[in-house]
Design a protein around this motif. Structure first.
Motif, PDB file in Angstrom:
ATOM      1  N   GLY A 231       0.966  -1.047   0.025  1.00  0.00           N
ATOM      2  CA  GLY A 231       0.290   0.028   0.159  1.00  0.00           C
ATOM      3  C   GLY A 231       0.702   1.383  -0.051  1.00  0.00           C
ATOM      4  O   GLY A 231       0.485   2.475  -0.572  1.00  0.00           O
ATOM      5  N   ALA A 232       2.312   0.966   0.943  1.00  0.00           N
ATOM      6  CA  ALA A 232       2.901   2.354   0.717  1.00  0.00           C
ATOM      7  C   ALA A 232       3.242   2.229  -0.619  1.00  0.00           C
ATOM      8  O   ALA A 232       3.399   3.650  -1.018  1.00  0.00           O
ATOM      9  N   ALA A 233       4.287   1.333  -1.317  1.00  0.00           N
ATOM     10  CA  ALA A 233       4.814   1.551  -2.178  1.00  0.00           C
ATOM     11  C   ALA A 233       3.729   1.744  -3.513  1.00  0.00           C
ATOM     12  O   ALA A 233       3.728   2.821  -4.818  1.00  0.00           O
ATOM     13  N   GLY A 234       2.079   1.669  -3.407  1.00  0.00           N
ATOM     14  CA  GLY A 234       1.065   1.846  -4.425  1.00  0.00           C
ATOM     15  C   GLY A 234       1.207   3.793  -3.790  1.00  0.00           C
ATOM     16  O   GLY A 234       1.356   4.570  -4.839  1.00  0.00           O
ATOM     17  N   VAL A 235       1.313   3.916  -2.733  1.00  0.00           N
ATOM     18  CA  VAL A 235       0.924   5.655  -2.537  1.00  0.00           C
ATOM     19  C   VAL A 235       1.755   6.516  -3.028  1.00  0.00           C
ATOM     20  O   VAL A 235       1.549   7.301  -3.986  1.00  0.00           O
ATOM     21  N   ALA A 236       3.046   5.922  -2.686  1.00  0.00           N
ATOM     22  CA  ALA A 236       3.799   6.928  -3.250  1.00  0.00           C
ATOM     23  C   ALA A 236       4.825   6.439  -4.848  1.00  0.00           C
ATOM     24  O   ALA A 236       4.906   7.423  -4.880  1.00  0.00           O
ATOM     25  N   MET A 237       4.392   5.475  -5.588  1.00  0.00           N
ATOM     26  CA  MET A 237       4.414   5.625  -7.036  1.00  0.00           C
ATOM     27  C   MET A 237       3.447   5.992  -7.069  1.00  0.00           C
ATOM     28  O   MET A 237       3.676   7.509  -8.633  1.00  0.00           O
ATOM     29  N   PHE A 238       2.028   6.752  -7.343  1.00  0.00           N
ATOM     30  CA  PHE A 238       0.671   7.113  -7.742  1.00  0.00           C
ATOM     31  C   PHE A 238       1.662   8.581  -7.982  1.00  0.00           C
ATOM     32  O   PHE A 238       1.148   9.476  -8.849  1.00  0.00           O
TER      33      PHE A 238
END
Length: 244
Positions: A231-238
């Protein structure tokens, strides 16, 4: 003498692994089917699709977004399926897997052109966007050479899955139906689109369930930690992507 049944009980490949491959098989086909169903009521060719976006931008953006996400997410699942076929029929697995993945790359390229077409509608209106797309439609690009892979890869992969007993005959036939999915830029949906997407679901979702269940479950703390990391990686990538 017992009759062998399709099985997922084979050694796991290091890539993509049980969890990533299983999640891919579970998520990809339903996303493709959802994208197909959302655009089913609109005309098939690009003028109809551009007009549909002008009148229903949220609906059409969701349709194309879900479908392109489904194709991308299928990559690890295809890799896992090819690895399992390779346990018995390596040559078929290699060619089927490579052609299918190239087909997924081609559909991703088509999705980028679709996005550009819809941005033209937003900037200039459907009539102007239709003229521009019509003047440039069919222009050569290296990805246009992959059209045969878009269709043929699924058929070869289905043949290998049946021969290797990874899928039974009926589910292998359902997988081969994915070859009927229309290809190209700014294409709508037909009854064949629904059949092809449903075939993916019938063939791959049960395999995803069996894959996820085919080994020990991680501890709750481990699972929670991995989900939080994803989830954290997804938010950062977004956020990074939005920053340009």
């Amino acid at each position: 003498m017992s009759i062998p049944h399709p099985s997922t009980a084979v050694p796991q490949a290091a890539f993509p692994g049980r969890w990533v491959g299983g999640a891919s098989l579970l998520a990809g086909p339903p996303l493709v089917l959802a994208g197909v169903l959302l655009r089913l009521r609109f005309g098939f060719f690009f003028p109809d699709q551009l007009r549909a976006y002008e009148g229903h931008p949220g609906l059409m953006a969701a349709s194309y977004g879900l479908m392109s996400a489904g194709w991308v997410l299928l990559f690890p699942g295809v890799a896992l399926l090819a690895a399992r076929i390779a346990a018995r029929f390596r040559e078929v697995a290699v060619w089927g897997g490579v052609l299918t993945v190239l087909g997924l790359f081609a559909r991703t390229f088509h999705a980028g052109v679709d996005h550009a077409g819809f941005r033209l509608v937003t900037a200039e209106g459907a009539a102007s966007a239709t003229r521009t797309v019509g003047e440039t439609y069919g222009a050569f690009h290296p990805f246009s050479t992959l059209n045969a892979a878009v269709m043929g890869g699924w058929i070869l992969l289905a043949f290998g899955a049946c021969r290797a007993r990874v899928l039974g005959p009926l589910r292998a036939a359902a997988l081969a139906l994915a070859a009927a999915m229309p290809l190209g830029v700014l294409k709508g949906a037909t009854a064949w689109s629904v059949v092809a997407a449903a075939g993916l679901c019938v063939a791959l979702v049960p395999l995803g369930v069996a894959t996820v269940r085919g080994g020990p479950a991680p501890r709750a703390a481990t699972a929670a930690g991995r989900l939080a990391l994803v989830g954290a990686a997804g938010v950062a990538m977004f956020l990074f992507g939005r920053a340009g």
